[in-house]
Design a protein around this motif. Structure first.
Motif, PDB file in Angstrom:
ATOM      1  N   THR A   1     -46.629 -36.706 -29.488  1.00  0.00           N
ATOM      2  CA  THR A   1     -45.496 -37.695 -30.388  1.00  0.00           C
ATOM      3  C   THR A   1     -45.676 -37.217 -31.904  1.00  0.00           C
ATOM      4  OG1 THR A   1     -44.968 -39.099 -28.477  1.00  0.00           O
ATOM      5  CG2 THR A   1     -44.197 -39.442 -30.752  1.00  0.00           C
TER       6      THR A   1
ATOM      7  N   GLY B   1     -47.107 -34.853 -33.045  1.00  0.00           N
ATOM      8  CA  GLY B   1     -46.991 -33.363 -33.454  1.00  0.00           C
ATOM      9  C   GLY B   1     -48.511 -32.348 -33.340  1.00  0.00           C
TER      10      GLY B   1
ATOM     11  N   SER C   1     -50.585 -30.150 -31.445  1.00  0.00           N
ATOM     12  CA  SER C   1     -50.519 -28.944 -30.464  1.00  0.00           C
ATOM     13  C   SER C   1     -51.633 -29.062 -29.221  1.00  0.00           C
ATOM     14  CB  SER C   1     -50.746 -27.644 -31.089  1.00  0.00           C
ATOM     15  OG  SER C   1     -50.187 -27.556 -32.288  1.00  0.00           O
TER      16      SER C   1
ATOM     17  N   HIS D   1     -48.767 -39.297 -37.337  1.00  0.00           N
ATOM     18  CA  HIS D   1     -47.344 -38.882 -37.343  1.00  0.00           C
ATOM     19  C   HIS D   1     -47.104 -38.828 -38.681  1.00  0.00           C
ATOM     20  CE1 HIS D   1     -43.077 -39.750 -37.365  1.00  0.00           C
ATOM     21  NE2 HIS D   1     -42.830 -38.910 -36.195  1.00  0.00           N
TER      22      HIS D   1
ATOM     23  N   THR E   1     -48.910 -35.757 -40.136  1.00  0.00           N
ATOM     24  CA  THR E   1     -48.397 -34.480 -39.902  1.00  0.00           C
ATOM     25  C   THR E   1     -47.110 -33.773 -40.715  1.00  0.00           C
ATOM     26  OG1 THR E   1     -47.030 -35.348 -38.093  1.00  0.00           O
ATOM     27  CG2 THR E   1     -49.269 -34.301 -37.398  1.00  0.00           C
ATOM     28  N   ARG E   2     -46.347 -34.868 -41.342  1.00  0.00           N
ATOM     29  CA  ARG E   2     -45.416 -34.586 -42.182  1.00  0.00           C
ATOM     30  C   ARG E   2     -45.876 -34.111 -43.364  1.00  0.00           C
ATOM     31  NH1 ARG E   2     -43.877 -36.154 -37.967  1.00  0.00           N
ATOM     32  NH2 ARG E   2     -41.643 -36.209 -36.985  1.00  0.00           N
TER      33      ARG E   2
ATOM     34  N   ALA F   1     -47.091 -30.774 -43.246  1.00  0.00           N
ATOM     35  CA  ALA F   1     -46.039 -29.757 -42.805  1.00  0.00           C
ATOM     36  C   ALA F   1     -45.322 -29.324 -44.284  1.00  0.00           C
ATOM     37  CB  ALA F   1     -44.883 -30.489 -41.908  1.00  0.00           C
TER      38      ALA F   1
ATOM     39  N   TYR G   1     -45.436 -25.400 -40.106  1.00  0.00           N
ATOM     40  CA  TYR G   1     -46.086 -26.484 -39.030  1.00  0.00           C
ATOM     41  C   TYR G   1     -46.033 -25.720 -37.700  1.00  0.00           C
ATOM     42  CZ  TYR G   1     -48.472 -30.557 -37.097  1.00  0.00           C
ATOM     43  OH  TYR G   1     -49.172 -31.496 -36.370  1.00  0.00           O
TER      44      TYR G   1
ATOM     45  N   GLN H   1     -45.981 -27.095 -34.512  1.00  0.00           N
ATOM     46  CA  GLN H   1     -45.135 -27.712 -33.396  1.00  0.00           C
ATOM     47  C   GLN H   1     -43.741 -28.630 -34.087  1.00  0.00           C
ATOM     48  OE1 GLN H   1     -45.899 -27.520 -30.031  1.00  0.00           O
ATOM     49  NE2 GLN H   1     -47.209 -26.086 -30.954  1.00  0.00           N
TER      50      GLN H   1
ATOM     51  N   LEU I   1     -41.514 -31.281 -34.978  1.00  0.00           N
ATOM     52  CA  LEU I   1     -42.024 -32.657 -35.536  1.00  0.00           C
ATOM     53  C   LEU I   1     -40.489 -33.667 -35.234  1.00  0.00           C
ATOM     54  CD1 LEU I   1     -43.748 -32.044 -38.948  1.00  0.00           C
ATOM     55  CD2 LEU I   1     -44.655 -32.475 -36.730  1.00  0.00           C
TER      56      LEU I   1
END
Length: 363
Positions: free
Chosen positions: A133, A135, A137, A335, A338-339, A342, A352, A354, A356
């Motif tokens: 969830t 993000g 891989s 979470h 990961t933003r 990206a 990025y 995967q 999001l």
């Protein structure tokens, strides 16, 4: 003869044989046979869509002009680097290691996430769902744990491999876990481990490196506690020399004089490696900083410096982790990170890996 000059002379025997585009299979087979007759190893590679054969070894020396005269040979280039198969002389383009459907080393940044240790089926199911969830891989988790103290938790071993595989399967996530003993390879294959991690303490366990080199399973090779970049690349060469070029280098910080944090993340190593080797480079910010609050800053610095991905410790409840809870992010923290990753990836002309998704807002 001094040892250094003896080694230097042998290094010059390594060569890259570029094959003519119109060469047929019989000619290629004959070239490889001649190389092997010289006591050298013939390893095929594709260089910008052209077939090449690396002749590697320390035994025979080809007569001057002999290889160039073989039918099907376009030209021959020397490989000067000591880490021959890991060098850009052997493979000028960036290598992409494919883990099932996921490319590591391309234009997309990948994140590998999961807990330091596999603990229970419930913990791993929650960890896999949280990592996906957020993000990530690939799912990581240690079933066999190398610990400084022999009295610390050593991992769930085979049972842990089962928990890891069972948790990843519903999400279609490849799994990454550390191999410590070549006698466990069959066990890893039995449970479908997608990426074998060679940990820091085993970076120069040459027997182990040779064994994983005989597989075609991708290998993450972590940098040793005080290893130089040359030593690290020579360790990768042990794997490559056995025929496995699916190698991913992982910078995780080196031991320094500074006690304020766990290890010193060598950000300078990332662009240096990108110049020296075609192998993908990822960064483990969790083991570098040793504290969860440091992970975001180190992660963003790594991506800005050119890293191909991150390996981040993420636990559904870090306060209850059986090992290294202090450096693990929660799924919510991952979470958010990961933003940011990206955004940095996009700013550097990459993407990025995967899709999001947005988490529901707390009511």
């Amino acid at each position: 003869m001094p040892i250094d000059s003896h080694i230097s002379g042998q290094e010059e025997n390594a060569m890259l044989i570029m094959i003519k585009p119109n060469a047929d299979e019989a000619q290629v087979a004959a070239i490889k046979s001649c190389v092997e007759d010289l006591g050298l190893r013939a390893i095929e590679s594709q260089i910008r869509k052209q077939l090449a054969i690396a002749a590697i070894g320390d035994q025979g020396i080809a007569p001057n002009g002999f290889i160039e005269s073989l039918p099907g040979v376009e030209h021959v280039l020397p490989i000067h680097k000591q880490y021959k198969l890991a060098s850009r002389e052997f493979h000028p383009d960036n290598r992409v290691v494919s883990v099932r459907h996921i490319p590591i080393g391309g234009d997309a940044i990948q994140v590998i996430a999961g807990p330091c240790s596999v603990e229970t089926p419930e913990q791993m199911l929650a960890a896999a769902a949280g990592a996906m969830t957020a993000g990530a891989s690939l799912l990581r988790g240690g079933a066999f744990k190398p610990r400084t103290s022999p009295y610390s938790f050593q991992g769930m071993e085979e049972e842990g491999l089962k928990y890891l595989a069972d948790a990843a399967r519903p999400h279609g996530m490849p799994v990454v876990t550390e191999l410590m003993d070549p006698r466990d390879i069959d066990l890893f294959l039995k449970y479908g481990v997608d990426v074998i991690q060679i940990g820091t303490r085993n970076m120069q366990n040459f027997r182990l490196l040779k064994e994983v080199g005989q597989l075609q399973v991708p290998v993450i090779l972590k940098r040793g506690l005080s290893a130089t970049i040359k030593e690290w690349l020579m360790a990768a060469e042990y794997i490559a020399a056995q025929g496995n070029l699916n190698i991913i280098l992982a910078e995780r910080g080196v031991r320094s004089f500074e006690p304020a944090y766990r290890n010193m993340l060598d950000v300078s190593a990332i662009p240096y490696l990108k110049r020296e080797t075609h192998l993908p480079v990822i960064v483990d910010p969790s083991h570098a900083g040793g504290a969860a609050w440091m992970v975001p800053a180190l992660s963003l610095a790594a991506i800005a410096a050119g890293a191909d991905g991150l390996m981040i410790e993420c636990h559904p409840n870090p306060a209850q982790a059986w090992s290294d809870g202090e450096q693990a992010l929660t799924p919510q923290e991952l979470h958010a990170l990961t933003r940011q990753v990206a955004a940095v990836a996009q700013a550097s002309g990459r993407a990025y890996g995967q899709p999001l998704i947005d988490l529901p807002r707390a009511s």
